[in-house]
Design an enzyme around this catalytic site. Structure first.
Site, PDB file in Angstrom:
ATOM      1  N   PHE A  66      82.670  25.395 -55.612  1.00  0.00           N
ATOM      2  CA  PHE A  66      82.752  23.974 -55.277  1.00  0.00           C
ATOM      3  C   PHE A  66      82.617  23.163 -56.557  1.00  0.00           C
ATOM      4  CE2 PHE A  66      81.117  19.788 -54.168  1.00  0.00           C
ATOM      5  CZ  PHE A  66      82.080  19.385 -53.253  1.00  0.00           C
ATOM      6  N   ASP A 121      79.814  24.975 -64.450  1.00  0.00           N
ATOM      7  CA  ASP A 121      79.468  23.835 -63.602  1.00  0.00           C
ATOM      8  C   ASP A 121      78.009  24.004 -63.169  1.00  0.00           C
ATOM      9  OD1 ASP A 121      78.996  22.097 -61.513  1.00  0.00           O
ATOM     10  OD2 ASP A 121      80.944  22.397 -60.547  1.00  0.00           O
ATOM     11  N   LYS A 143      73.825  15.690 -60.245  1.00  0.00           N
ATOM     12  CA  LYS A 143      72.755  15.718 -59.246  1.00  0.00           C
ATOM     13  C   LYS A 143      71.355  15.305 -59.742  1.00  0.00           C
ATOM     14  CE  LYS A 143      74.845  18.300 -55.531  1.00  0.00           C
ATOM     15  NZ  LYS A 143      76.154  18.861 -55.802  1.00  0.00           N
TER      16      LYS A 143
HETATM   17  C1  PLP Z   1      77.576  18.565 -55.828  1.00  0.00           C
HETATM   18  C2  PLP Z   1      78.452  19.365 -56.716  1.00  0.00           C
HETATM   19  C3  PLP Z   1      79.573  18.812 -57.360  1.00  0.00           C
HETATM   20  C4  PLP Z   1      80.060  17.415 -57.070  1.00  0.00           C
HETATM   21  O1  PLP Z   1      79.153  16.438 -57.447  1.00  0.00           O
HETATM   22  P1  PLP Z   1      79.379  14.909 -56.961  1.00  0.00           P
HETATM   23  O2  PLP Z   1      78.303  14.168 -57.681  1.00  0.00           O
HETATM   24  O3  PLP Z   1      79.241  14.908 -55.484  1.00  0.00           O
HETATM   25  O4  PLP Z   1      80.735  14.524 -57.394  1.00  0.00           O
HETATM   26  C5  PLP Z   1      80.278  19.589 -58.258  1.00  0.00           C
HETATM   27  N1  PLP Z   1      79.912  20.860 -58.500  1.00  0.00           N
HETATM   28  C6  PLP Z   1      78.853  21.432 -57.902  1.00  0.00           C
HETATM   29  C7  PLP Z   1      78.486  22.844 -58.242  1.00  0.00           C
HETATM   30  C8  PLP Z   1      78.097  20.713 -56.983  1.00  0.00           C
HETATM   31  O5  PLP Z   1      77.078  21.296 -56.349  1.00  0.00           O
END
Ligand code: PLP
Length: 400
Positions: free
Chosen positions: A139, A224, A253
């Site tokens: 994700f 990420d 986050k």
């Molecule tokens: C939450 C998340 C995102 C997206 O972050 P947003 O601030 O909602 O755009 C991207 N990568 C990972 C691994 C995430 O958990």
């Protein structure tokens, strides 16, 4: 206004991008939340790994209050001291030399995708070297480029044509990445531990193997760390567990203790690919968000938060393992590092989450059958015990 009234108004005015629970939180402190009707909840979701310092941590609140009365916004056409200090701090704590700031995880990943393409183009002189290999069940966000990067059909559905150039291969499989590399590939982008995909922890040698591949084929390794960074795993960055350094990481986050922010960190060599005019963000790195982030990061590294995450993670896993032994038909596996913990079930977890809400604990499922525990890193033993007592009571009543 009570819960019922707010839901009525929400149904009328809010677009239905989320299937929301019938809870209206209005106040938070530490690991606790209170709803508009005064009901108390123990928060084991932590704003989906955002509230690593708990709700309204005093250091973050103070930083926001002070900055809000001094300077809230200033254009990136000027130099922003809080942004510069945050960049220095994050670089001093990581492999990176330079930082770019934006407002969310998706934006940080967008920046990483653009930087990797531009870097590869500059380096090789080949304009068609733009391919990025990502993992199935990954994700990376909800913008079109990050939806294209995300390896989940349910997130991509309805939005094609997607951005060209992403190849998805099985997670935790180095050979699958090597098989997918072509002349067009410029980078590999992975979550060190998959979050939304079900809290999937790779085998110990996986990321080292990927790093080796990237070196061999001249590819950038983008990690990420939007969900697993900022102390979630007991180290400030998850890559530190795997004995490697990436070329780029993305953060968001928990970075600013709840205030929207995103960041991309990279080595000097890679960062040089961005020159004035190639990328930007109006709000990215603004004084308010970066002042909050400075307070949050300093608190995490200076106040023993990493140790707490590691210790409480071990404690929580131990308690969940006890439940695993007690309910072997419902619980398949407990996995995770630090306070990034998943409990794989043999059944969908939705009813357990609902029962948790009724009994005053905020739980969450990801990937349908995985209960995900991402509480504030400051969670206490007593709070873990209380959640376990409630979860035990719920599991006891389930018959499969
Ligand atoms: C939450 C998340 C995102 C997206 O972050 P947003 O601030 O909602 O755009 C991207 N990568 C990972 C691994 C995430 O958990």
């Amino acid at each position: 206004m009570n819960t019922e009234k707010w839901i009525e108004k929400s149904d009328k005015y809010i677009m239905k991008t989320y299937g929301r629970y019938p809870i209206v939180p209005v106040r938070g402190k530490g690991c606790k939340l209170w709803d508009v009707d005064g009901k108390e909840y123990l928060d084991f979701l932590g704003g989906v790994a955002v509230n690593n310092l708990g709700h309204c941590h005093s250091n973050v609140v103070k930083a926001i209050q002070e900055q809000a009365t001094t300077l809230i916004h200033c254009s990136n056409y000027y130099q922003i001291p809080q942004q510069i200090e945050l960049a220095e701090l994050l670089c001093s704590l990581s492999f990176a030399d330079k930082a770019f700031f934006c407002n969310s995880g998706a934006e940080a990943n967008e920046a990483a995708i653009k930087l990797a393409r531009k870097y590869s183009r500059d380096k090789t002189g080949k304009s068609d070297r733009y391919g990025i290999i990502t993992a199935t069940d990954s994700f990376h966000g909800r913008t079109l480029a990050t939806v294209s990067a995300t390896g989940q059909e349910k997130i991509q559905r309805f939005f094609d044509p997607l951005l060209h150039g992403f190849t998805h291969v099985a997670f935790d499989d180095v050979a699958a990445i090597e098989a997918a590399i072509t002349d067009d590939t410029c980078a590999v982008m992975l979550e060190p531990i998959q979050g939304e995909g079900g809290v999937n922890v790779p085998s110990p040698g996986y990321l080292a193997g990927v790093r080796e591949l990237c070196n061999k084929y001249g590819l950038l390794l983008i990690l990420d760390e939007v969900q697993v960074g900022m102390g979630r795993t007991g180290k400030l960055f998850a890559y530190e567990h795997f004995g490697i350094t990436p070329d780029i990481i993305t953060l968001a986050k928990a970075l600013a203790g709840g205030v929207p922010i995103g960041a991309m960190l990279a080595t000097d060599d890679v960062a040089t690919a961005f020159s004035p005019g190639t990328h930007g963000s109006t709000f990215g790195g603004n004084p308010l968000a970066t002042a909050a982030a400075l307070a949050a990061v300093r608190t995490i590294v200076e106040e023993g938060i990493l140790n707490s995450a590691e210790e409480m993670g071990e404690y929580l896993v131990g308690e969940l393992e006890t439940l695993h032994k007690k309910y072997p038909v419902i619980i398949k596996e407990v996995r995770g590092i630090g306070l990034m913990i998943g409990m794989a079930l043999t059944i969908p977890g939705g009813d357990i989450v609902k029962a948790g809400h009724e009994r005053g604990v905020l739980l969450n499922t990801t990937h349908d059958t995985v209960l995900r525990f991402v509480p504030p890193l400051i969670v206490s033993k007593q709070e873990v015990n209380e959640m376990i007592r409630i979860l035990d009571g719920i599991l006891k009543e389930i018959t499969v």
